[in-house]
Scaffold this motif. Structure first.
Motif, PDB file in Angstrom:
ATOM      1  N   CYS A   6       0.866  -1.187   0.000  1.00 56.69           N
ATOM      2  CA  CYS A   6       0.000   0.000   0.000  1.00 56.69           C
ATOM      3  C   CYS A   6       0.896   1.229   0.000  1.00 56.69           C
ATOM      4  CB  CYS A   6      -0.933  -0.007   1.201  1.00 56.69           C
ATOM      5  SG  CYS A   6      -2.103   1.387   1.194  1.00 56.69           S
ATOM      6  N   THR A  37      -5.226  -0.579  -1.403  1.00 51.70           N
ATOM      7  CA  THR A  37      -5.491   0.830  -1.131  1.00 51.70           C
ATOM      8  C   THR A  37      -5.744   0.954   0.371  1.00 51.70           C
ATOM      9  OG1 THR A  37      -7.873   0.623  -1.427  1.00 51.70           O
ATOM     10  CG2 THR A  37      -6.554   1.083  -3.402  1.00 51.70           C
ATOM     11  N   VAL A  41      -6.709  -2.383   2.755  1.00 50.63           N
ATOM     12  CA  VAL A  41      -5.621  -2.977   3.539  1.00 50.63           C
ATOM     13  C   VAL A  41      -6.124  -3.923   4.637  1.00 50.63           C
ATOM     14  CG1 VAL A  41      -3.832  -2.445   5.241  1.00 50.63           C
ATOM     15  CG2 VAL A  41      -3.835  -1.268   3.073  1.00 50.63           C
TER      16      VAL A  41
END
Length: 323
Positions: A6, A37, A41
């Motif tokens: 991420c 994203t 997550v």
């Protein structure tokens, strides 16, 4: 094994491209790389052993039962849950080796702006027809001048080489100086900071944010600076007492200051530091580099190989964070 990535950013050079992801997948065919994203997550971490990202929320530990390693492309770890990671038995690594070049370029750009009167010229050209006499009294030669780098680690060593190219003398200030000579640096312990800044025409703050460095640059340190000295903070805002900095600019020895970090960030439009004629602000842009993610991915890939081979990782964070 799953790696969740991420690395979302407003800047394209601070987030991986599809080519970066493909590179990792081709070099580690037995590893599943999940591009997440911030909103996805929590779900992606449930089966992940490794997390590679800018930030990690402490609440995510309870969602990641298989997590063993958190990797960050950043040089600092003060924005990461180092203590919670250690308590959870999870390794946490920072990155290093590639921040020095852009930060050194940024630092030298600021130093040249002051030494050649570029910032003064930019300001006075709006209201003055000619200001040559002002620059004649303000400028200073870099050759033979002294730069003190406070918090002189790998980034500081890179900056020292850049300063040496301008024939500057360099004082490296750190808690535990190296025993061997490096790049012509004269080493001083942090306990002798006042002696170091007294000799310096330029003082560069590269300190991390720790309990030991909070307010490190206070009135006593600024008052010890050489008359006309330039202060530049590319480290952390918490290391500087801004009230003491303003006093040193208005009534003390400092000739100018440049800040890449401030508290708060950004400063209000009416803030005294923002409006000060001898203060230059940059918007936390010292590490801007078109090559940043290329090098961050290379660093992570090398560490991932070490992880898979059972070898100790580079950049392991410890408590307290070393300065």
């Amino acid at each position: 094994m799953r790696v969740t990535m991420c690395l979302n950013s407003d800047q394209d050079f601070w987030q991986p491209s599809q080519e970066h992801v493909d590179h990792l997948r081709s070099n580690f065919p037995d590893v599943e790389f999940r591009v997440a994203t911030p909103s996805t997550v929590p779900d992606d971490l449930q089966e992940s052993e490794v997390y590679f990202g800018w930030r990690f929320a402490p609440t995510w530990f309870s969602l990641a039962p298989f997590l063993r390693w958190i990797a960050s492309p950043a040089a600092g770890t003060d924005h990461l849950p180092v203590r919670q990671a250690q308590q959870a038995g999870v390794m946490l690594t920072r990155s290093y080796g590639f921040h020095g070049r852009p930060m050194s370029e940024h630092a030298m750009g600021l130093v040249l702006g002051f030494s050649r009167g570029l910032f003064t010229s930019s300001r006075l050209q709006l209201t003055r027809l000619w200001w040559k006499d002002e620059l004649a009294t303000e400028f200073f030669d870099l050759a033979g001048a002294t730069m003190a780098i406070v918090g002189c680690g790998s980034i500081g060593a890179h900056l020292a080489r850049a300063a040496a190219a301008f024939r500057m003398n360099v004082i490296g200030v750190r808690r535990t100086p190296p025993t061997d000579a490096q790049d012509g640096i004269r080493w001083v312990r942090t306990s002798a900071i006042r002696r170091a800044v007294a000799d310096a025409d330029v003082v560069i703050d590269l300190l991390p944010a720790t309990s030991e460095t909070a307010g490190y640059f206070d009135q006593r340190v600024f008052n010890s600076c050489k008359p006309g000295a330039i202060f530049i903070n590319l480290g952390r805002a918490s290391t500087v007492d801004h009230t003491a900095l303003l006093q040193a600019l208005d009534y003390g020895p400092l000739g100018g200051a440049a800040l890449d970090v401030t508290t708060p960030r950004p400063l209000p439009m009416e803030d005294t530091l923002r409006l000060h004629p001898r203060v230059i602000l940059t918007p936390k842009s010292a590490t801007f580099s078109r090559f940043y993610m290329d090098e961050a991915i290379t660093f992570f890939a090398d560490n991932l190989r070490r992880y898979l081979d059972g070898v100790s990782l580079h950049g392991l964070a410890t408590l307290p964070t070393e300065g």
